[in-house]
Enzyme design. Structure first.
Site, PDB file in Angstrom:
ATOM      1  N   HIS A 419     -68.545  96.086-121.599  1.00 29.75           N
ATOM      2  CA  HIS A 419     -67.629  96.792-120.707  1.00 29.75           C
ATOM      3  C   HIS A 419     -67.945  96.477-119.245  1.00 29.75           C
ATOM      4  O   HIS A 419     -67.051  96.343-118.408  1.00 29.75           O
ATOM      5  CB  HIS A 419     -67.712  98.306-120.933  1.00 29.75           C
ATOM      6  N   ARG A 509     -70.218  62.155-121.349  1.00 24.35           N
ATOM      7  CA  ARG A 509     -71.557  61.549-121.396  1.00 24.35           C
ATOM      8  C   ARG A 509     -72.472  62.338-122.333  1.00 24.35           C
ATOM      9  O   ARG A 509     -72.681  63.524-122.157  1.00 24.35           O
ATOM     10  CB  ARG A 509     -72.171  61.524-119.999  1.00 24.35           C
ATOM     11  N   ARG A 576     -69.185  58.585-124.895  1.00 24.06           N
ATOM     12  CA  ARG A 576     -70.069  57.424-124.784  1.00 24.06           C
ATOM     13  C   ARG A 576     -71.382  57.704-125.500  1.00 24.06           C
ATOM     14  O   ARG A 576     -72.009  58.749-125.288  1.00 24.06           O
ATOM     15  CB  ARG A 576     -70.327  57.108-123.309  1.00 24.06           C
ATOM     16  N   GLU A 678     -68.703  46.538-118.485  1.00 27.41           N
ATOM     17  CA  GLU A 678     -69.537  46.776-117.304  1.00 27.41           C
ATOM     18  C   GLU A 678     -70.549  45.665-117.039  1.00 27.41           C
ATOM     19  O   GLU A 678     -71.375  45.780-116.131  1.00 27.41           O
ATOM     20  CB  GLU A 678     -70.277  48.111-117.480  1.00 27.41           C
ATOM     21  N   GLY A 699     -66.758  50.220-116.372  1.00 25.83           N
ATOM     22  CA  GLY A 699     -67.799  50.970-115.668  1.00 25.83           C
ATOM     23  C   GLY A 699     -68.056  50.286-114.339  1.00 25.83           C
ATOM     24  O   GLY A 699     -68.823  49.323-114.271  1.00 25.83           O
ATOM     25  N   SER A 700     -67.383  50.734-113.309  1.00 23.96           N
ATOM     26  CA  SER A 700     -67.396  49.998-112.037  1.00 23.96           C
ATOM     27  C   SER A 700     -68.760  50.000-111.376  1.00 23.96           C
ATOM     28  O   SER A 700     -69.092  49.073-110.620  1.00 23.96           O
ATOM     29  CB  SER A 700     -66.336  50.550-111.079  1.00 23.96           C
ATOM     30  N   ASN A 701     -69.601  51.005-111.634  1.00 23.20           N
ATOM     31  CA  ASN A 701     -70.922  51.050-110.999  1.00 23.20           C
ATOM     32  C   ASN A 701     -71.801  49.892-111.479  1.00 23.20           C
ATOM     33  O   ASN A 701     -72.342  49.120-110.689  1.00 23.20           O
ATOM     34  CB  ASN A 701     -71.615  52.385-111.268  1.00 23.20           C
ATOM     35  N   ASP A 702     -71.968  49.776-112.814  1.00 23.90           N
ATOM     36  CA  ASP A 702     -72.805  48.704-113.344  1.00 23.90           C
ATOM     37  C   ASP A 702     -72.165  47.339-113.104  1.00 23.90           C
ATOM     38  O   ASP A 702     -72.861  46.357-112.805  1.00 23.90           O
ATOM     39  CB  ASP A 702     -73.060  48.906-114.840  1.00 23.90           C
ATOM     40  N   CYS A 749     -63.660  54.384-115.760  1.00 24.98           N
ATOM     41  CA  CYS A 749     -64.293  55.698-115.701  1.00 24.98           C
ATOM     42  C   CYS A 749     -65.358  55.755-114.608  1.00 24.98           C
ATOM     43  O   CYS A 749     -66.144  56.697-114.560  1.00 24.98           O
ATOM     44  CB  CYS A 749     -64.903  56.069-117.049  1.00 24.98           C
TER      45      CYS A 749
END
Length: 794
Positions: A419, A509, A576, A678, A699-702, A749
């Site tokens: 409550h 992830r 992933r 990637e 995976g644009s970072n790697d 992503c």
């Protein structure tokens, strides 16, 4: 015809709220309309508003009540003095003989129906303005349990009538503008379910913090349900995904949290005490109150009740320890989230993090900062300072007058369905409940910040932290040809963004679930005997209740994945497989035994190379078991599995073979398998990879770090790391072209589209199928993509 003083539940329908109040009208409605759907309601009857008014009339209470209220309004009497005086009028009054006669005759008939002389009953108050869609009246009136015999029943009825004027009820009606003398009180008299021998709790057919409509949230504790309702124990919490319940073979329980459950309320033994509080056993504290079959049965009842009433519902349930039967003992409309907008919401975000003092269950999604006002007992309630953060043992509804003057609320005890939590939501005051130790670790007048902005878990930080507040209007978002998706890692925060018109989860992830919730290296769970005695002790503590430690990994991971897959179901959720580096895996409990030391973990034993290797093969099997459970047992066929850091087509074959050996065969039961694109080899050999996978996700970072040879984590090289570099964009354009030529989907992503609108425009021009974004950048990037699509067609 005179109006009846007593109505049996089967004679009552929801239209009878003016006669029997919301609580009893709902019990009658369910008894009549839902029994054929299997919903069980204990037998009982209700006194009508006519009986209450007869009591008020025959004892000549109305003028005296008016007199006391006038003194309160003029400031001559305090709320406490007024409430006490009015309640005394009722307790000193006599139930009219003709009313008492009908109540006792019905009680005798109830005994005949259930086959028990002097049956134990629950005597519950139901105000005739109670449980309406815009007012919960949660906890405003009294309930009396384990009432036996004619004398005790009449005494409980008189006390119920008096409880229409509890301090909190008077204050609530004043705040809501109800006329005190227009509100009447009905009493529900219902066979007691022997939940003192089992358990009971509360259930909502909507997520009470975010308004996510497809979740059923169940709280459970041992014994009678008042401990959950009053917030004196920290209950178990279960979450069920509603849409998948329609198929009986599915078990979509997406969250199970073990509560402390330190006490249980049971029947009293002799004397005048009808109930008593006892400590739970160690085994009870370590055990869930409900098994999966019970959870699913309650959830299906919640769906039936919500469908019948056509609105989100707040229900109380009980399990009989003698028969094992489940019952619904109350149902009323949920009054806070049901009224919130589906197209606009307020998003809070901490701009900095301080030292965390303690955590608990988050009520709402807001952040508040201020000085702590530590009040341990209701006797000191007058010491509260307006605008401070109330820190107390439990926020009983008696505290409502000061709760609404607080910037925030923190309690030691209570769950999300108590409550206290309901009232906090209705007042719009952020709260963190069930911390266990707040009154010990937070000092009087200490500067603190409470944050409910990170999902189910609320955190109290030391100091006044800066935070932002943004009103998000998704009703005006333009449509896009490109599928706009979201990246999610934390299951606790999965429901926060359900209103976004996302076409699914582009990246879920696994690592966050393993790191934050499982905490143990999977190989240490498969082979605990290889670890140190101290690690083995930690594993035993974490995995208590599981037949084997590895079952703990599968269970926690499966529920985490399912929760991530639920907000946008039936749109796809791309999950992933684990992509820890060796140095990250080594930090897990027991991880140092199983991980090699590498000079360059970023380019080392990570991603696909682990899954078929003897050093991790058994750990990978646990990941596959969890994914198989999510898709086939729980029913989330929208889950797509994605393989990260796959260096060669030959490695892809080995991974797919390992997955098939563990029950995840591409194409079987509709399973799609994607690959992270990637590594430069993924682009160069895209035609070969496309024959093995159903889709790519860039995976644009790697990819950027490997194309440009720039360590993405290096501060020295930050100015060189740019996804918009021509070498990178040429690679991405080629990957998109080759994927489409092969007839498979390709999305992205990585972080780049969130950070750079011009990069999003580039992707649109190249014809990418989907863009997956961090949720907080979704709105602005959708607008940028829509604008780019407009330009690309002109």
């Amino acid at each position: 015809m005179p109006k009846p003083l007593i109505l049996w539940f089967e004679e009552i329908a929801i239209a009878d709220v003016p006669a029997v109040g919301g609580k009893n009208a709902s019990l009658g409605e369910m008894t009549a309309a839902l029994s054929q759907k299997g919903v069980k309601v204990p037998s009982g009857f209700a006194t009508t508003a006519e009986a209450y008014r007869a009591f008020v009339h025959d004892n000549q209470l109305a003028p005296r009540i008016t007199q006391h209220l006038a003194a309160f309004h003029s400031g001559k009497c305090t709320l406490q003095e007024t409430g006490q005086a009015i309640r005394r009028l009722f307790l000193e009054g006599a139930i009219p003989s003709y009313v008492a006669q009908d109540i006792l005759a019905a009680y005798a008939e109830l005994g005949r129906r259930v086959g028990i002389d002097r049956p134990a009953v629950a005597v519950r108050s139901s105000a005739t303005a109670e449980d309406l869609p815009d007012a919960s009246f949660a906890g405003q009136q009294e309930t009396f349990l384990n009432v036996k015999g004619q004398f005790a029943l009449q005494d409980a009825c008189r006390r119920c009538f008096a409880s229409l004027f509890t301090d909190r009820a008077i204050a609530y009606r004043e705040a809501k503008g109800f006329d005190h003398l227009e509100v009447a009180l009905s009493i529900g008299i219902q066979q007691m379910v022997r939940s003192d021998l089992s358990g009971s709790g509360v259930m909502f057919s909507i997520d009470t913090e975010t308004g996510f409509p497809n979740a059923i949230v169940i709280s459970a504790a041992w014994g009678l349900g008042e401990t959950v309702v009053q917030g004196t124990v920290n209950p178990d919490r279960y979450v069920v995904f509603k849409p998948l319940l329609a198929q009986p073979e599915n078990e979509p329980i997406i969250d199970k949290e073990l509560g402390g459950k330190a006490f249980r309320m049971v029947y009293g033994e002799g004397g005048s005490h009808r109930t008593r509080i006892v400590e739970t056993t160690v085994q009870e504290r370590r055990s869930f109150v409900l098994d999966n079959a019970d959870i699913l049965q309650l959830a299906r009842w919640a769906v039936a009740i919500e469908d019948h009433y056509q609105r989100p519902m707040d229900m109380e349930w009980a399990k009989d320890g003698e028969t094992g039967e489940l019952y619904i003992v109350q149902a009323r409309p949920e009054t806070v989230q049901a009224q919130s907008s589906a197209t606009t919401f307020r998003h809070y975000r901490l701009k900095s993090k301080g030292a965390a003092i303690t955590t608990g269950a988050a009520i709402g999604t807001a952040i508040a900062a201020g000085k702590a006002c530590v009040i341990r007992t209701a006797a000191d309630i007058e010491q509260f300072r307006d605008g401070s953060i109330l820190v107390t043992e439990t926020t009983d509804p008696d505290w409502v007058p000061i709760m609404k003057r607080a910037a925030g609320i923190v309690t030691n005890h209570g769950g999300t369905t108590s409550h206290a939590a309901i009232v906090s939501r209705e007042l719009g005051v952020p709260a963190i409940v069930g911390t266990g130790n707040a009154t010990e670790v937070i000092a009087e007048n200490q500067d603190i910040t409470i944050s409910c902005a990170d999902g189910d878990v609320g955190t109290i930080y030391d100091g006044i932290l800066d935070f932002s507040v943004a009103d998000v209007d998704i009703g005006a978002l333009p449509a896009t040809r490109t599928d706009m998706m979201v990246n999610i890692a934390n299951p606790a925060a999965a429901f926060q963004w359900w209103r976004l018109p996302a076409k699914g989860v582009g990246l879920a992830r696994m690592e966050f679930i393993i790191n934050a919730h499982i905490k143990v290296h999977p190989m240490a769970l498969v082979h605990p005997e290889r670890t140190s005695p101290e690690v083995q002790r930690q594993i035993r503590d974490l995995t208590r209740g599981y037949a084997h430690p590895s079952d703990y990994f599968v269970d926690v991971l499966a529920r985490g994945i399912a929760k991530l897959a639920s907000p946008y179901h039936p749109h796809p959720a791309i999950v992933r497989l684990s992509d820890f580096k060796t140095n990250e895996y080594a930090h897990l409990v027991g991880g140092d035994v199983f991980e090699p030391e590498e000079e360059n973990p970023m380019l080392g034993f990570r991603g696909a190379s682990r899954y078929y290797d003897e050093r991790y093969r058994e750990g990978f099997a646990l990941e596959c078991r969890a994914l198989k459970r999510v898709r086939e047992t729980m029913g989330f066929r929208n889950v797509i599995v994605m393989v990260p850091f796959c260096r060669t087509p030959a490695e892809a074959d080995r991974v797919l073979e390992a997955m098939a050996e563990n029950g995840l065969r591409r194409g079987e039961n509709g399973l799609q398998i994607y690959m992270m694109c990637e590594i430069p080899s993924n682009v160069i050999l895209a035609e070969q990879f496309a024959t093995r996978f159903d889709g790519f996700s860039i995976g644009s970072n790697d990819l950027t770090q490997l194309v440009l040879g720039v360590d993405r984590d290096s501060g020295f090289l930050a100015s060189l790391f740019d996804e918009r570099n021509e070498a990178v964009t040429l690679m991405i354009a080629e990957a998109i072209r080759k994927a489409h030529a092969a007839g498979i989907k390709i999305g992205i992503c990585g972080q780049a589209p969130s950070n750079h609108p011009d990069f999003a425009a580039f992707l649109v021009a190249e014809g990418i199928d989907s863009i997956s974004l961090n949720p907080d950048s979704f709105v602005r990037t959708v607008q940028a993509v829509s604008a780019a699509e407009g330009l690309s067609t002109s």
